[in-house]
Design an enzyme around this catalytic site. Structure first.
Site, PDB file in Angstrom:
ATOM      1  N   GLU A  36       0.850  -1.197   0.000  1.00 25.53           N
ATOM      2  CA  GLU A  36       0.000   0.000   0.000  1.00 25.53           C
ATOM      3  C   GLU A  36       0.885   1.245   0.000  1.00 25.53           C
ATOM      4  O   GLU A  36       1.919   1.246  -0.620  1.00 25.53           O
ATOM      5  CB  GLU A  36      -0.975  -0.067   1.164  1.00 25.53           C
ATOM      6  N   HIS A 442      10.750  29.009  34.280  1.00 23.79           N
ATOM      7  CA  HIS A 442       9.484  29.448  34.865  1.00 23.79           C
ATOM      8  C   HIS A 442       8.838  30.503  33.980  1.00 23.79           C
ATOM      9  O   HIS A 442       9.541  31.409  33.535  1.00 23.79           O
ATOM     10  CB  HIS A 442       9.733  30.047  36.255  1.00 23.79           C
TER      11      HIS A 442
END
Ligand code: NAI
Length: 463
Positions: A36, A442
Protein backbone atom coordinates in the site's frame (compact mmCIF):
# COMPACT_ATOMS: atom_id res chain seq x y z
CA UNK A 1 15.67 -3.28 -11.28
CA UNK A 2 18.19 -5.13 -9.12
CA UNK A 3 17.00 -8.43 -7.69
CA UNK A 4 19.78 -8.84 -5.12
CA UNK A 5 20.14 -6.70 -2.01
CA UNK A 6 21.92 -6.95 1.32
CA UNK A 7 18.67 -6.38 3.13
CA UNK A 8 15.03 -6.78 2.12
CA UNK A 9 12.41 -5.27 4.41
CA UNK A 10 8.84 -6.53 4.08
CA UNK A 11 6.59 -3.62 5.08
CA UNK A 12 7.13 0.14 4.83
CA UNK A 13 5.67 1.29 8.16
CA UNK A 14 7.59 3.09 10.91
CA UNK A 15 9.52 -0.08 11.81
CA UNK A 16 10.35 -1.12 8.24
CA UNK A 17 11.12 2.21 6.59
CA UNK A 18 13.26 3.42 9.49
CA UNK A 19 15.19 0.13 9.47
CA UNK A 20 15.78 0.61 5.73
CA UNK A 21 17.05 4.18 6.20
CA UNK A 22 19.52 3.20 8.93
CA UNK A 23 20.72 0.21 6.88
CA UNK A 24 21.24 2.42 3.83
CA UNK A 25 23.09 5.00 5.95
CA UNK A 26 25.47 2.20 6.95
CA UNK A 27 26.10 1.22 3.34
CA UNK A 28 23.80 -1.78 2.96
CA UNK A 29 21.97 -2.19 -0.36
CA UNK A 30 18.37 -2.14 0.82
CA UNK A 31 14.91 -2.75 -0.60
CA UNK A 32 11.51 -2.15 0.96
CA UNK A 33 8.46 -4.08 -0.25
CA UNK A 34 5.14 -2.34 0.38
CA UNK A 35 1.69 -3.22 -1.01
CA UNK A 36 0.00 0.00 0.00
CA UNK A 37 1.28 3.49 0.75
CA UNK A 38 4.66 3.98 2.40
CA UNK A 39 4.45 4.94 6.06
CA UNK A 40 2.13 2.09 7.02
CA UNK A 41 -0.72 2.35 9.50
CA UNK A 42 1.04 5.07 11.51
CA UNK A 43 1.30 7.55 8.68
CA UNK A 44 -1.81 6.66 6.67
CA UNK A 45 -4.53 5.35 9.01
CA UNK A 46 -3.09 5.65 12.51
CA UNK A 47 -0.94 8.02 14.55
CA UNK A 48 -0.65 10.91 12.10
CA UNK A 49 -4.23 11.46 10.83
CA UNK A 50 -5.57 10.76 14.34
CA UNK A 51 -3.42 13.50 15.80
CA UNK A 52 -4.68 15.90 13.12
CA UNK A 53 -8.29 15.09 14.09
CA UNK A 54 -7.47 15.38 17.79
CA UNK A 55 -6.19 18.86 17.13
CA UNK A 56 -9.50 19.75 15.44
CA UNK A 57 -11.21 18.36 18.55
CA UNK A 58 -8.98 20.50 20.74
CA UNK A 59 -9.87 23.64 18.76
CA UNK A 60 -13.60 22.85 19.01
CA UNK A 61 -13.27 22.44 22.75
CA UNK A 62 -11.24 25.65 23.05
CA UNK A 63 -13.80 27.67 21.07
CA UNK A 64 -16.64 26.42 23.25
CA UNK A 65 -14.85 27.93 26.22
CA UNK A 66 -13.40 30.97 24.45
CA UNK A 67 -15.66 33.43 26.31
CA UNK A 68 -13.74 32.64 29.53
CA UNK A 69 -10.64 34.02 27.79
CA UNK A 70 -12.35 37.23 26.70
CA UNK A 71 -13.06 36.06 23.18
CA UNK A 72 -16.64 36.04 21.95
CA UNK A 73 -17.46 33.46 19.32
CA UNK A 74 -20.87 33.11 17.75
CA UNK A 75 -22.18 30.40 15.52
CA UNK A 76 -19.32 27.96 16.05
CA UNK A 77 -20.09 24.87 14.01
CA UNK A 78 -18.06 21.72 13.62
CA UNK A 79 -17.73 19.81 10.35
CA UNK A 80 -16.13 16.40 10.65
CA UNK A 81 -15.83 16.08 6.88
CA UNK A 82 -13.58 19.16 6.69
CA UNK A 83 -11.49 17.97 9.64
CA UNK A 84 -11.21 14.56 8.01
CA UNK A 85 -10.09 16.05 4.68
CA UNK A 86 -7.46 18.07 6.49
CA UNK A 87 -6.23 14.97 8.31
CA UNK A 88 -5.96 13.15 4.95
CA UNK A 89 -3.78 15.94 3.58
CA UNK A 90 -1.51 15.67 6.60
CA UNK A 91 -1.28 11.88 6.22
CA UNK A 92 -0.60 12.12 2.47
CA UNK A 93 2.08 14.72 3.05
CA UNK A 94 3.78 12.42 5.54
CA UNK A 95 3.54 9.44 3.20
CA UNK A 96 5.10 11.47 0.38
CA UNK A 97 7.79 12.41 2.89
CA UNK A 98 8.61 8.72 3.31
CA UNK A 99 8.75 8.33 -0.50
CA UNK A 100 11.24 11.18 -0.56
CA UNK A 101 13.33 9.61 2.20
CA UNK A 102 13.52 6.32 0.30
CA UNK A 103 14.82 8.17 -2.78
CA UNK A 104 17.24 10.26 -0.73
CA UNK A 105 18.81 7.12 0.75
CA UNK A 106 18.74 5.22 -2.56
CA UNK A 107 16.49 2.54 -1.15
CA UNK A 108 14.66 0.46 -3.75
CA UNK A 109 10.91 0.47 -3.19
CA UNK A 110 9.11 -2.55 -4.62
CA UNK A 111 5.35 -2.12 -4.89
CA UNK A 112 3.33 -5.23 -4.21
CA UNK A 113 2.58 -7.98 -1.69
CA UNK A 114 5.70 -9.92 -0.78
CA UNK A 115 5.75 -13.60 0.16
CA UNK A 116 8.81 -15.03 1.91
CA UNK A 117 10.59 -17.98 0.39
CA UNK A 118 13.36 -20.18 1.81
CA UNK A 119 16.92 -19.01 1.13
CA UNK A 120 16.31 -15.37 2.17
CA UNK A 121 14.11 -14.75 -0.86
CA UNK A 122 10.90 -12.79 -1.27
CA UNK A 123 8.46 -13.22 -4.15
CA UNK A 124 6.46 -10.23 -5.35
CA UNK A 125 4.08 -11.10 -8.18
CA UNK A 126 6.21 -12.96 -10.72
CA UNK A 127 9.55 -11.59 -9.45
CA UNK A 128 11.85 -13.07 -6.85
CA UNK A 129 14.26 -10.92 -4.86
CA UNK A 130 17.15 -12.24 -2.80
CA UNK A 131 18.77 -10.83 0.34
CA UNK A 132 22.45 -11.55 1.00
CA UNK A 133 22.27 -10.72 4.70
CA UNK A 134 18.71 -10.65 5.97
CA UNK A 135 15.02 -10.47 5.33
CA UNK A 136 13.20 -8.27 7.83
CA UNK A 137 9.52 -8.92 8.53
CA UNK A 138 7.81 -5.65 9.41
CA UNK A 139 4.24 -6.34 8.28
CA UNK A 140 2.55 -4.63 11.22
CA UNK A 141 -1.00 -5.06 12.45
CA UNK A 142 -4.58 -4.38 11.49
CA UNK A 143 -7.94 -3.60 13.08
CA UNK A 144 -10.19 -6.37 14.31
CA UNK A 145 -13.75 -6.88 15.54
CA UNK A 146 -15.14 -9.33 18.08
CA UNK A 147 -17.30 -11.66 15.96
CA UNK A 148 -17.85 -13.91 19.03
CA UNK A 149 -20.27 -11.35 20.46
CA UNK A 150 -21.78 -10.32 17.14
CA UNK A 151 -19.48 -7.35 16.57
CA UNK A 152 -17.95 -8.22 13.24
CA UNK A 153 -16.61 -5.17 11.40
CA UNK A 154 -19.10 -4.27 8.64
CA UNK A 155 -17.70 -0.79 7.79
CA UNK A 156 -21.10 0.91 8.33
CA UNK A 157 -22.62 0.35 11.76
CA UNK A 158 -19.68 -1.59 13.24
CA UNK A 159 -16.55 0.26 12.28
CA UNK A 160 -12.89 0.43 13.22
CA UNK A 161 -10.45 3.31 13.34
CA UNK A 162 -9.85 2.68 9.60
CA UNK A 163 -13.41 3.81 8.76
CA UNK A 164 -13.64 6.43 11.51
CA UNK A 165 -10.70 8.23 9.90
CA UNK A 166 -12.52 8.47 6.57
CA UNK A 167 -16.06 9.44 7.60
CA UNK A 168 -17.58 12.47 5.83
CA UNK A 169 -19.95 13.10 8.70
CA UNK A 170 -20.35 11.92 12.24
CA UNK A 171 -22.89 9.34 13.37
CA UNK A 172 -25.60 10.62 15.75
CA UNK A 173 -24.26 8.43 18.51
CA UNK A 174 -21.28 6.15 18.96
CA UNK A 175 -20.42 3.33 21.34
CA UNK A 176 -16.68 2.77 21.60
CA UNK A 177 -15.65 -0.73 22.68
CA UNK A 178 -12.32 -0.68 24.50
CA UNK A 179 -10.73 2.17 26.44
CA UNK A 180 -7.10 1.72 25.45
CA UNK A 181 -5.34 4.34 23.33
CA UNK A 182 -7.58 3.97 20.26
CA UNK A 183 -10.83 4.05 22.25
CA UNK A 184 -9.80 7.02 24.37
CA UNK A 185 -8.66 9.07 21.38
CA UNK A 186 -11.75 8.47 19.25
CA UNK A 187 -14.12 9.03 22.19
CA UNK A 188 -12.42 12.41 22.60
CA UNK A 189 -12.66 13.29 18.91
CA UNK A 190 -16.32 12.36 18.40
CA UNK A 191 -17.40 14.00 21.67
CA UNK A 192 -15.83 17.26 20.52
CA UNK A 193 -17.73 16.96 17.22
CA UNK A 194 -21.04 16.75 19.09
CA UNK A 195 -21.59 12.98 19.02
CA UNK A 196 -23.19 11.22 22.02
CA UNK A 197 -20.38 8.87 23.04
CA UNK A 198 -20.54 5.79 25.29
CA UNK A 199 -17.17 4.28 26.15
CA UNK A 200 -17.30 0.62 27.20
CA UNK A 201 -14.28 -1.06 28.81
CA UNK A 202 -14.07 -4.68 29.96
CA UNK A 203 -11.50 -4.12 32.70
CA UNK A 204 -12.44 -2.23 35.88
CA UNK A 205 -11.08 1.12 34.69
CA UNK A 206 -10.42 3.05 31.48
CA UNK A 207 -6.78 3.09 30.31
CA UNK A 208 -6.28 -0.05 32.42
CA UNK A 209 -2.55 -0.30 31.75
CA UNK A 210 -1.87 3.21 33.07
CA UNK A 211 -1.44 4.19 36.72
CA UNK A 212 -4.79 4.10 38.55
CA UNK A 213 -4.54 7.84 39.30
CA UNK A 214 -4.38 8.53 35.55
CA UNK A 215 -7.50 6.43 34.91
CA UNK A 216 -9.38 8.24 37.69
CA UNK A 217 -8.40 11.66 36.34
CA UNK A 218 -9.50 10.79 32.81
CA UNK A 219 -12.78 9.25 33.99
CA UNK A 220 -13.49 12.51 35.83
CA UNK A 221 -12.59 14.63 32.82
CA UNK A 222 -14.63 12.54 30.34
CA UNK A 223 -17.66 12.60 32.64
CA UNK A 224 -17.44 16.40 32.81
CA UNK A 225 -17.47 16.54 29.01
CA UNK A 226 -20.53 14.32 28.76
CA UNK A 227 -18.88 11.06 27.69
CA UNK A 228 -20.62 8.09 29.33
CA UNK A 229 -18.03 5.65 30.66
CA UNK A 230 -19.04 2.09 31.51
CA UNK A 231 -16.04 0.20 32.93
CA UNK A 232 -15.86 -3.37 34.23
CA UNK A 233 -18.39 -4.09 31.50
CA UNK A 234 -19.17 -7.13 29.40
CA UNK A 235 -20.96 -6.74 26.10
CA UNK A 236 -22.93 -9.97 26.21
CA UNK A 237 -24.82 -9.53 22.96
CA UNK A 238 -24.88 -7.19 20.01
CA UNK A 239 -27.84 -6.90 17.64
CA UNK A 240 -26.72 -5.19 14.48
CA UNK A 241 -29.42 -3.58 12.32
CA UNK A 242 -29.04 -1.53 9.14
CA UNK A 243 -28.83 1.84 10.86
CA UNK A 244 -28.27 1.05 14.52
CA UNK A 245 -26.77 -1.40 16.97
CA UNK A 246 -28.25 -2.60 20.25
CA UNK A 247 -25.70 -3.67 22.84
CA UNK A 248 -26.56 -5.75 25.90
CA UNK A 249 -24.09 -4.66 28.55
CA UNK A 250 -23.48 -6.08 32.02
CA UNK A 251 -21.52 -4.03 34.52
CA UNK A 252 -21.32 -4.23 38.30
CA UNK A 253 -24.04 -6.88 38.42
CA UNK A 254 -26.52 -4.67 36.52
CA UNK A 255 -27.74 -5.18 32.96
CA UNK A 256 -28.44 -2.37 30.54
CA UNK A 257 -29.02 -1.81 26.85
CA UNK A 258 -27.12 0.74 24.84
CA UNK A 259 -28.72 1.76 21.55
CA UNK A 260 -26.29 3.47 19.23
CA UNK A 261 -26.06 4.56 15.61
CA UNK A 262 -22.60 3.04 15.30
CA UNK A 263 -20.04 1.02 17.22
CA UNK A 264 -16.32 1.70 16.98
CA UNK A 265 -14.20 -1.33 17.81
CA UNK A 266 -11.08 -0.44 19.76
CA UNK A 267 -10.38 -3.67 21.60
CA UNK A 268 -6.91 -4.38 20.28
CA UNK A 269 -5.34 -5.16 16.93
CA UNK A 270 -4.42 -8.35 15.03
CA UNK A 271 -0.92 -8.85 13.61
CA UNK A 272 -0.31 -9.44 9.92
CA UNK A 273 1.24 -12.90 9.83
CA UNK A 274 -1.02 -14.62 7.31
CA UNK A 275 -0.13 -15.45 3.69
CA UNK A 276 3.42 -14.14 3.85
CA UNK A 277 5.17 -17.51 3.76
CA UNK A 278 6.23 -17.66 7.41
CA UNK A 279 5.60 -21.39 7.87
CA UNK A 280 7.32 -22.30 4.60
CA UNK A 281 10.46 -20.54 5.84
CA UNK A 282 10.36 -22.02 9.36
CA UNK A 283 9.36 -18.73 11.04
CA UNK A 284 7.37 -19.67 14.15
CA UNK A 285 4.78 -17.70 16.11
CA UNK A 286 4.41 -17.24 19.87
CA UNK A 287 1.36 -18.52 21.79
CA UNK A 288 -0.16 -15.07 21.38
CA UNK A 289 0.33 -15.07 17.61
CA UNK A 290 3.28 -12.71 17.27
CA UNK A 291 6.41 -13.66 15.30
CA UNK A 292 8.77 -15.31 17.79
CA UNK A 293 12.06 -13.40 18.02
CA UNK A 294 15.17 -13.70 20.20
CA UNK A 295 16.95 -10.77 21.85
CA UNK A 296 18.60 -9.98 18.49
CA UNK A 297 15.17 -9.79 16.81
CA UNK A 298 16.00 -12.93 14.83
CA UNK A 299 13.09 -15.27 14.16
CA UNK A 300 13.29 -19.06 14.46
CA UNK A 301 14.64 -19.12 10.87
CA UNK A 302 18.24 -17.97 10.36
CA UNK A 303 18.48 -14.85 8.22
CA UNK A 304 14.85 -13.79 8.88
CA UNK A 305 14.22 -11.06 11.45
CA UNK A 306 11.07 -9.34 12.72
CA UNK A 307 10.45 -5.85 14.07
CA UNK A 308 7.51 -3.64 15.04
CA UNK A 309 3.96 -4.74 15.92
CA UNK A 310 4.40 -8.16 14.32
CA UNK A 311 7.32 -8.90 16.68
CA UNK A 312 5.30 -8.35 19.85
CA UNK A 313 4.08 -5.68 22.25
CA UNK A 314 4.09 -2.83 22.94
CA UNK A 315 2.49 -2.17 19.56
CA UNK A 316 3.82 1.36 19.26
CA UNK A 317 5.39 3.12 16.28
CA UNK A 318 8.38 4.37 18.28
CA UNK A 319 9.14 0.89 19.62
CA UNK A 320 9.11 -0.45 16.05
CA UNK A 321 11.32 2.35 14.75
CA UNK A 322 13.86 1.76 17.50
CA UNK A 323 13.92 -1.96 16.73
CA UNK A 324 14.49 -1.06 13.09
CA UNK A 325 17.49 1.12 13.89
CA UNK A 326 19.05 -1.37 16.29
CA UNK A 327 18.57 -4.29 13.90
CA UNK A 328 20.07 -2.36 10.97
CA UNK A 329 23.10 -1.46 13.08
CA UNK A 330 23.63 -5.08 14.19
CA UNK A 331 23.32 -6.33 10.62
CA UNK A 332 25.92 -3.75 9.57
CA UNK A 333 28.32 -5.12 12.19
CA UNK A 334 27.83 -2.44 14.85
CA UNK A 335 27.15 -2.96 18.54
CA UNK A 336 24.16 -0.71 19.24
CA UNK A 337 22.90 0.34 22.68
CA UNK A 338 20.43 -2.41 23.63
CA UNK A 339 16.72 -1.60 23.64
CA UNK A 340 15.30 -1.19 27.13
CA UNK A 341 11.74 -2.36 26.67
CA UNK A 342 10.90 -1.15 30.17
CA UNK A 343 11.75 2.34 28.99
CA UNK A 344 9.37 2.80 26.06
CA UNK A 345 7.12 5.80 26.74
CA UNK A 346 3.40 5.31 26.31
CA UNK A 347 1.22 8.22 25.22
CA UNK A 348 -2.52 8.59 24.69
CA UNK A 349 -3.26 11.85 22.90
CA UNK A 350 -6.75 12.43 24.28
CA UNK A 351 -7.51 15.63 26.20
CA UNK A 352 -6.05 15.84 28.75
CA UNK A 353 -3.13 13.81 27.40
CA UNK A 354 -1.78 10.81 29.26
CA UNK A 355 1.89 9.85 29.13
CA UNK A 356 3.89 7.40 31.17
CA UNK A 357 7.12 5.49 31.43
CA UNK A 358 8.25 2.68 33.69
CA UNK A 359 6.26 1.12 36.50
CA UNK A 360 2.85 2.12 37.83
CA UNK A 361 2.38 2.34 41.57
CA UNK A 362 0.36 -0.91 41.47
CA UNK A 363 3.23 -2.71 39.74
CA UNK A 364 5.68 -1.43 42.39
CA UNK A 365 3.37 -2.87 45.06
CA UNK A 366 3.07 -6.21 43.22
CA UNK A 367 6.85 -6.39 42.93
CA UNK A 368 7.15 -5.47 46.62
CA UNK A 369 9.48 -2.59 45.79
CA UNK A 370 10.32 -0.10 48.50
CA UNK A 371 9.12 3.10 46.83
CA UNK A 372 7.92 6.64 47.48
CA UNK A 373 5.47 8.44 45.17
CA UNK A 374 5.57 12.21 44.65
CA UNK A 375 2.80 14.10 42.90
CA UNK A 376 2.23 17.65 41.75
CA UNK A 377 -1.12 18.83 40.31
CA UNK A 378 -1.25 21.22 37.36
CA UNK A 379 -3.87 23.19 39.32
CA UNK A 380 -0.92 24.50 41.35
CA UNK A 381 1.20 25.31 38.27
CA UNK A 382 1.25 28.94 37.09
CA UNK A 383 1.59 28.20 33.39
CA UNK A 384 -1.30 25.74 33.49
CA UNK A 385 -3.45 28.30 35.28
CA UNK A 386 -2.58 30.85 32.60
CA UNK A 387 -3.78 28.63 29.79
CA UNK A 388 -6.71 27.24 31.76
CA UNK A 389 -5.32 23.72 31.44
CA UNK A 390 -5.24 22.78 35.10
CA UNK A 391 -6.49 19.21 34.77
CA UNK A 392 -4.02 16.49 35.68
CA UNK A 393 -0.73 16.02 37.45
CA UNK A 394 2.83 14.71 37.31
CA UNK A 395 3.48 11.67 39.47
CA UNK A 396 6.92 10.19 39.98
CA UNK A 397 7.48 6.89 41.73
CA UNK A 398 11.02 6.63 43.07
CA UNK A 399 13.06 3.96 44.75
CA UNK A 400 13.08 4.79 48.46
CA UNK A 401 16.76 4.13 49.09
CA UNK A 402 18.53 5.31 45.93
CA UNK A 403 16.06 7.78 44.40
CA UNK A 404 16.02 5.92 41.06
CA UNK A 405 12.93 6.79 38.98
CA UNK A 406 10.85 3.62 38.87
CA UNK A 407 7.98 5.16 36.96
CA UNK A 408 6.52 8.49 35.90
CA UNK A 409 2.92 9.31 35.02
CA UNK A 410 1.66 12.54 33.53
CA UNK A 411 -1.91 13.60 32.83
CA UNK A 412 -2.35 17.05 31.37
CA UNK A 413 -1.79 19.37 28.45
CA UNK A 414 1.44 18.54 26.58
CA UNK A 415 2.02 15.38 28.66
CA UNK A 416 3.19 13.77 25.40
CA UNK A 417 6.07 16.26 25.22
CA UNK A 418 6.86 16.57 28.92
CA UNK A 419 7.36 12.81 29.38
CA UNK A 420 10.68 12.88 27.51
CA UNK A 421 12.48 14.56 30.38
CA UNK A 422 11.68 11.40 32.33
CA UNK A 423 12.65 9.16 29.39
CA UNK A 424 16.10 10.75 29.25
CA UNK A 425 16.38 10.56 33.02
CA UNK A 426 15.50 6.87 33.14
CA UNK A 427 17.72 5.92 30.20
CA UNK A 428 20.63 7.58 31.99
CA UNK A 429 19.61 6.32 35.44
CA UNK A 430 19.27 9.81 36.87
CA UNK A 431 17.71 10.12 40.30
CA UNK A 432 14.90 12.43 41.44
CA UNK A 433 17.58 14.66 43.02
CA UNK A 434 19.19 15.04 39.60
CA UNK A 435 15.83 15.94 38.03
CA UNK A 436 15.59 18.78 40.53
CA UNK A 437 19.20 19.89 39.93
CA UNK A 438 18.31 20.72 36.33
CA UNK A 439 16.91 24.26 36.44
CA UNK A 440 13.37 24.28 35.04
CA UNK A 441 12.30 27.48 33.30
CA UNK A 442 9.48 29.45 34.86
CA UNK A 443 6.63 29.46 34.11
CA UNK A 444 6.39 26.08 32.38
CA UNK A 445 4.33 22.92 32.69
CA UNK A 446 7.67 21.10 33.10
CA UNK A 447 8.14 22.72 36.49
CA UNK A 448 5.57 20.20 37.69
CA UNK A 449 8.12 17.46 36.93
CA UNK A 450 10.70 19.04 39.23
CA UNK A 451 8.01 19.63 41.85
CA UNK A 452 6.83 15.99 41.71
CA UNK A 453 10.47 14.92 42.14
CA UNK A 454 10.75 17.23 45.13
CA UNK A 455 7.44 15.97 46.52
CA UNK A 456 8.81 12.42 46.46
CA UNK A 457 11.69 13.76 48.57
CA UNK A 458 9.31 15.46 51.01
CA UNK A 459 10.33 18.99 50.02
CA UNK A 460 7.85 20.24 47.42
CA UNK A 461 8.04 24.05 47.10
CA UNK A 462 4.85 25.37 45.56
CA UNK A 463 2.20 23.34 47.27
P1 NAI B 1 -5.40 -1.81 23.55
O1 NAI B 1 -5.06 -3.23 23.71
O2 NAI B 1 -4.46 -0.77 23.95
O3 NAI B 1 -6.78 -1.50 24.30
C1 NAI B 1 -7.92 -2.28 24.09
C2 NAI B 1 -8.84 -2.15 25.29
O4 NAI B 1 -10.03 -2.86 24.98
C3 NAI B 1 -8.26 -2.77 26.55
O5 NAI B 1 -8.35 -1.84 27.60
C4 NAI B 1 -9.14 -3.99 26.78
O6 NAI B 1 -9.32 -4.29 28.13
C5 NAI B 1 -10.43 -3.56 26.13
N1 NAI B 1 -11.29 -4.67 25.66
C6 NAI B 1 -10.91 -5.82 25.07
N2 NAI B 1 -11.99 -6.59 24.79
C7 NAI B 1 -13.08 -5.88 25.19
C8 NAI B 1 -14.48 -6.12 25.19
N3 NAI B 1 -14.99 -7.26 24.68
N4 NAI B 1 -15.31 -5.19 25.69
C9 NAI B 1 -14.82 -4.05 26.20
N5 NAI B 1 -13.50 -3.76 26.24
C10 NAI B 1 -12.64 -4.67 25.75
O7 NAI B 1 -5.81 -1.68 22.01
P2 NAI B 1 -6.20 -0.45 21.10
O8 NAI B 1 -6.57 0.75 21.89
O9 NAI B 1 -7.18 -0.98 20.13
O10 NAI B 1 -4.85 -0.13 20.36
C11 NAI B 1 -4.18 -1.14 19.60
C12 NAI B 1 -2.70 -0.94 19.66
O11 NAI B 1 -2.35 0.26 19.00
C13 NAI B 1 -2.21 -0.83 21.08
O12 NAI B 1 -1.01 -1.52 21.24
C14 NAI B 1 -2.02 0.64 21.26
O13 NAI B 1 -1.05 0.96 22.24
C15 NAI B 1 -1.63 1.09 19.87
N6 NAI B 1 -2.02 2.47 19.69
C16 NAI B 1 -1.26 3.44 20.22
C17 NAI B 1 -1.63 4.75 20.17
C18 NAI B 1 -0.79 5.75 20.82
O14 NAI B 1 0.37 5.47 21.12
N7 NAI B 1 -1.30 6.94 21.08
C19 NAI B 1 -2.87 5.17 19.50
C20 NAI B 1 -3.60 4.07 19.00
C21 NAI B 1 -3.18 2.78 19.10
Amino acid sequence: MATQFDLIVLGGGPAGYVCAIRAAQLGLATAVIEKEKLGGVCVNIGCIPTKALLHSAYIAHLLKNAADFGIQTTGVKTDYGVAMQRSRKVADQNSRGVDFLMKKHKITVIKGAGVLQPGRKVKVGGDVYEAKKAVVIATGSRVKGIPQIGLELNKTTVISSDEALLLDRTPASLAVIGAGAVGMEFADIFNAFGVTVTLIEALPRILPLEDADASTELAKSYKKRGITVIAGAQVTKATVAKDKVMLDVEAGGAKQQVETAAVLMAAGRAVNVENIGLKECGVQLTDRGFVKVDQNLQTTAAGYYAIGDVAGPPMLAHKGSREGVVLAERLAGRKPHPIRYDNVPSVTYCHPEVASIGLTEERCKEQKLDYVAGKFPFSANGRARGTGETEGFVKIVRDKKYGEILGAHIVGAHASEIIHELAVARENEYTVEEIDLAIHAHPTMSEAVAEAALDSLGRVLNM
